[in-house]
Design a protein around this motif. Structure first.
Motif, PDB file in Angstrom:
ATOM      1  N   SER A  94      -4.974   7.159  -4.727  1.00  0.00           N
ATOM      2  CA  SER A  94      -5.515   7.786  -6.131  1.00  0.00           C
ATOM      3  C   SER A  94      -4.876   7.047  -7.244  1.00  0.00           C
ATOM      4  CB  SER A  94      -5.536   9.119  -5.844  1.00  0.00           C
ATOM      5  OG  SER A  94      -6.215   9.586  -4.863  1.00  0.00           O
ATOM      6  N   ASP A  95      -3.908   6.008  -7.094  1.00  0.00           N
ATOM      7  CA  ASP A  95      -3.252   5.519  -8.293  1.00  0.00           C
ATOM      8  C   ASP A  95      -2.150   6.388  -8.973  1.00  0.00           C
ATOM      9  OD1 ASP A  95      -5.097   3.557  -8.173  1.00  0.00           O
ATOM     10  OD2 ASP A  95      -6.535   4.233  -9.729  1.00  0.00           O
ATOM     11  N   ARG A  96      -1.609   7.284  -8.117  1.00  0.00           N
ATOM     12  CA  ARG A  96      -0.602   8.140  -8.585  1.00  0.00           C
ATOM     13  C   ARG A  96       0.910   7.652  -8.407  1.00  0.00           C
ATOM     14  NH1 ARG A  96      -3.816  10.839 -11.638  1.00  0.00           N
ATOM     15  NH2 ARG A  96      -5.408  11.548 -10.503  1.00  0.00           N
ATOM     16  N   GLY A  97       1.100   6.481  -7.691  1.00  0.00           N
ATOM     17  CA  GLY A  97       2.344   5.962  -7.760  1.00  0.00           C
ATOM     18  C   GLY A  97       2.369   5.130  -6.416  1.00  0.00           C
ATOM     19  N   VAL A  98       3.782   4.879  -6.010  1.00  0.00           N
ATOM     20  CA  VAL A  98       4.110   3.650  -4.950  1.00  0.00           C
ATOM     21  C   VAL A  98       4.692   4.568  -4.072  1.00  0.00           C
ATOM     22  CG1 VAL A  98       5.375   1.686  -4.459  1.00  0.00           C
ATOM     23  CG2 VAL A  98       4.648   1.961  -6.826  1.00  0.00           C
ATOM     24  N   ALA A  99       4.241   4.428  -2.680  1.00  0.00           N
ATOM     25  CA  ALA A  99       4.596   5.197  -1.462  1.00  0.00           C
ATOM     26  C   ALA A  99       5.401   4.039  -0.661  1.00  0.00           C
ATOM     27  CB  ALA A  99       3.346   5.722  -0.826  1.00  0.00           C
ATOM     28  N   LEU A 100       6.487   4.621   0.118  1.00  0.00           N
ATOM     29  CA  LEU A 100       7.129   3.963   1.036  1.00  0.00           C
ATOM     30  C   LEU A 100       6.563   4.327   2.377  1.00  0.00           C
ATOM     31  CD1 LEU A 100       9.474   1.889   1.454  1.00  0.00           C
ATOM     32  CD2 LEU A 100      11.016   3.919   1.588  1.00  0.00           C
ATOM     33  N   ALA A 101       5.536   3.681   2.982  1.00  0.00           N
ATOM     34  CA  ALA A 101       4.860   4.315   4.259  1.00  0.00           C
ATOM     35  C   ALA A 101       5.225   3.381   5.445  1.00  0.00           C
ATOM     36  CB  ALA A 101       3.334   4.047   3.836  1.00  0.00           C
ATOM     37  N   ASP A 102       4.916   3.880   6.513  1.00  0.00           N
ATOM     38  CA  ASP A 102       5.116   3.461   7.649  1.00  0.00           C
ATOM     39  C   ASP A 102       3.877   2.324   7.853  1.00  0.00           C
ATOM     40  OD1 ASP A 102       4.611   2.489  10.437  1.00  0.00           O
ATOM     41  OD2 ASP A 102       4.862   4.643  11.243  1.00  0.00           O
ATOM     42  N   GLU A 103       4.159   1.077   8.256  1.00  0.00           N
ATOM     43  CA  GLU A 103       3.198  -0.045   8.226  1.00  0.00           C
ATOM     44  C   GLU A 103       2.118   0.396   9.045  1.00  0.00           C
ATOM     45  OE1 GLU A 103       3.162  -4.783   9.371  1.00  0.00           O
ATOM     46  OE2 GLU A 103       4.647  -3.241  10.199  1.00  0.00           O
ATOM     47  N   ALA A 104       2.073   0.902  10.168  1.00  0.00           N
ATOM     48  CA  ALA A 104       0.922   1.114  10.824  1.00  0.00           C
ATOM     49  C   ALA A 104      -0.038   2.023  10.334  1.00  0.00           C
ATOM     50  CB  ALA A 104       1.416   2.032  12.396  1.00  0.00           C
ATOM     51  N   MET A 105       0.446   3.135   9.164  1.00  0.00           N
ATOM     52  CA  MET A 105      -0.292   4.038   8.610  1.00  0.00           C
ATOM     53  C   MET A 105      -1.220   3.182   7.531  1.00  0.00           C
ATOM     54  SD  MET A 105       0.810   6.877  10.131  1.00  0.00           S
ATOM     55  CE  MET A 105       2.134   7.888  10.865  1.00  0.00           C
ATOM     56  N   VAL A 106      -0.890   2.190   7.008  1.00  0.00           N
ATOM     57  CA  VAL A 106      -1.404   1.647   5.990  1.00  0.00           C
ATOM     58  C   VAL A 106      -2.008   0.254   6.369  1.00  0.00           C
ATOM     59  CG1 VAL A 106      -0.069   2.893   4.169  1.00  0.00           C
ATOM     60  CG2 VAL A 106       0.771   0.619   4.970  1.00  0.00           C
ATOM     61  N   ILE A 107      -1.988  -0.165   7.614  1.00  0.00           N
ATOM     62  CA  ILE A 107      -2.394  -1.734   7.962  1.00  0.00           C
ATOM     63  C   ILE A 107      -3.915  -1.868   7.643  1.00  0.00           C
ATOM     64  CG2 ILE A 107      -2.792  -1.173  10.317  1.00  0.00           C
ATOM     65  CD1 ILE A 107      -1.400  -3.514  10.978  1.00  0.00           C
ATOM     66  N   ASP A 108      -4.604  -0.845   7.906  1.00  0.00           N
ATOM     67  CA  ASP A 108      -6.021  -0.855   7.485  1.00  0.00           C
ATOM     68  C   ASP A 108      -6.189  -1.067   6.025  1.00  0.00           C
ATOM     69  OD1 ASP A 108      -6.504  -0.949  10.051  1.00  0.00           O
ATOM     70  OD2 ASP A 108      -7.011   1.217  10.300  1.00  0.00           O
ATOM     71  N   ASP A 109      -5.640  -0.399   5.188  1.00  0.00           N
ATOM     72  CA  ASP A 109      -5.901  -0.478   3.823  1.00  0.00           C
ATOM     73  C   ASP A 109      -5.291  -1.687   3.045  1.00  0.00           C
ATOM     74  OD1 ASP A 109      -6.788   2.507   3.273  1.00  0.00           O
ATOM     75  OD2 ASP A 109      -4.950   2.975   4.332  1.00  0.00           O
ATOM     76  N   LEU A 110      -4.320  -2.414   3.782  1.00  0.00           N
ATOM     77  CA  LEU A 110      -3.874  -3.415   3.137  1.00  0.00           C
ATOM     78  C   LEU A 110      -4.586  -4.508   3.587  1.00  0.00           C
ATOM     79  CD1 LEU A 110       0.167  -3.148   4.427  1.00  0.00           C
ATOM     80  CD2 LEU A 110      -0.848  -3.068   1.811  1.00  0.00           C
ATOM     81  N   ARG A 111      -5.485  -4.401   4.670  1.00  0.00           N
ATOM     82  CA  ARG A 111      -6.175  -5.635   5.088  1.00  0.00           C
ATOM     83  C   ARG A 111      -7.679  -5.371   4.069  1.00  0.00           C
ATOM     84  NH1 ARG A 111      -5.915  -4.207  11.597  1.00  0.00           N
ATOM     85  NH2 ARG A 111      -4.167  -5.747  12.143  1.00  0.00           N
TER      86      ARG A 111
END
Length: 311
Positions: free
Chosen positions: A234-251
């Motif tokens: 939602s454009d609220r900042g930068v998160a430090l996330a587990d790669e597995a949790m964001v892999i689909d969003d990065l793709r």
């Protein structure tokens, strides 16, 4: 020393007592009348008491027989109920407990593939961040974040946890370009509340990146990784996330990784089950499928995974 129960004779006795006839009992049990008579005689000899009065075409329980019949009937009913309860588990849903974040952001989006392969296997996903007793809570498979070793359980390493910084393309356009990690001072850092002692956080990533002008403590904190990722989307900042949790969003491009630096951790996702259930077909299929998905996503580096029964 406990005397071994003559279960076969007691089963024959219960049928005779219920029918009032050795012949009817033999027909129900699919054995000869002679075999029925021998079982009853052997039981009477062992108990040293007469259980039936014999007549030409029928038998009648003695007082001792009536007393025994009540207990045997109740005992066999209890045994049957226990066996039925265990047998019914074969057709029950495969119960999987998993952390809320991993369920929402990695497992559930992939479940369609397992269901397409095994349409007859019903799965119940129980998302929970609280510890579960697999035996008491009737859990078939648990996917848990930790360091191990989980003694007493069948343990399969699923994948290691690697943290990556992520933000939305919109935030990058607004506050970027980020040429040096110190440039993160221009935006907001999104934090998770650590659930595990010594779990890595922003201060660790910033130190590894050589960022000495960014306050690692500023920014909102969330009790769940899922929430910090939603804030990043939602454009609220930068998160430090587990790669597995964001892999689909990065793709898909919904999230971007402003810096290539990743932060390995000592944590991993583990697949746990009771040792006596580990080779049940549906559990074995689900475990293999999980490993396949992790390998397909590049989270598990090798298909040669190890499973162990901890003592």
């Amino acid at each position: 020393m406990t005397t071994r129960l003559p279960l076969n004779a007691l089963r024959v006795f219960e049928a005779c007592a219920r029918h009032g006839s050795f012949l009817a009992a033999s027909e129900e049990l699919a054995i000869t009348p002679g075999a029925v008579s021998r079982q009853i005689k052997a039981l009477e000899a062992e108990l040293e008491v007469r259980l039936f009065d014999r007549f030409n075409r029928a038998v009648r329980l003695t007082q001792a027989g009536e007393q025994l019949a009540v207990g045997v009937s109740q005992g066999l009913s209890t045994l049957q109920a226990a066996v039925d309860a265990v047998r019914s588990r074969r057709d029950a849903p495969l119960v999987v407990t998993v952390l809320h974040s991993l369920a929402a952001r990695w497992l559930v989006p992939r479940l369609y593939d397992f269901q397409a392969r095994y349409p007859d296997v019903e799965i119940l996903v129980s998302a929970s961040d609280a510890p579960k007793d697999l035996a008491r809570d009737n859990i078939d498979v648990a996917i848990r974040l930790g360091r191990g070793p989980y003694p007493g359980l069948h343990v399969t390493h699923l994948f290691d946890t690697v943290l990556v910084p992520v933000c939305s393309p919109g935030l990058l356009r607004k506050y970027g370009p980020f040429e040096h990690p110190n440039d993160l001072a221009r935006t907001v850092l999104l934090h998770d509340v650590n659930m595990i002692a010594a779990e890595p956080e922003w201060s660790d990533w910033l130190a590894a990146a050589g960022a000495d002008k960014v306050n690692p403590r500023r920014g909102p904190r969330f009790s769940n990784t899922y929430l910090s990722i939603e804030a990043a989307l939602s454009d609220r900042g930068v998160a430090l996330a587990d790669e597995a949790m964001v892999i689909d969003d990065l793709r898909s491009g919904r999230l971007v990784q402003p810096f290539a630096l990743t932060l390995p951790t000592t944590l991993a996702q583990w697949v746990l089950c009771l040792p006596e259930k580990a080779e049940q077909p549906n559990i074995r299929r689900f475990r293999a499928w999980l490993l396949e998905q992790a390998q397909k996503d590049g989270l598990a580096p090798s298909i040669d995974q190890k499973s162990t029964d901890e003592p």
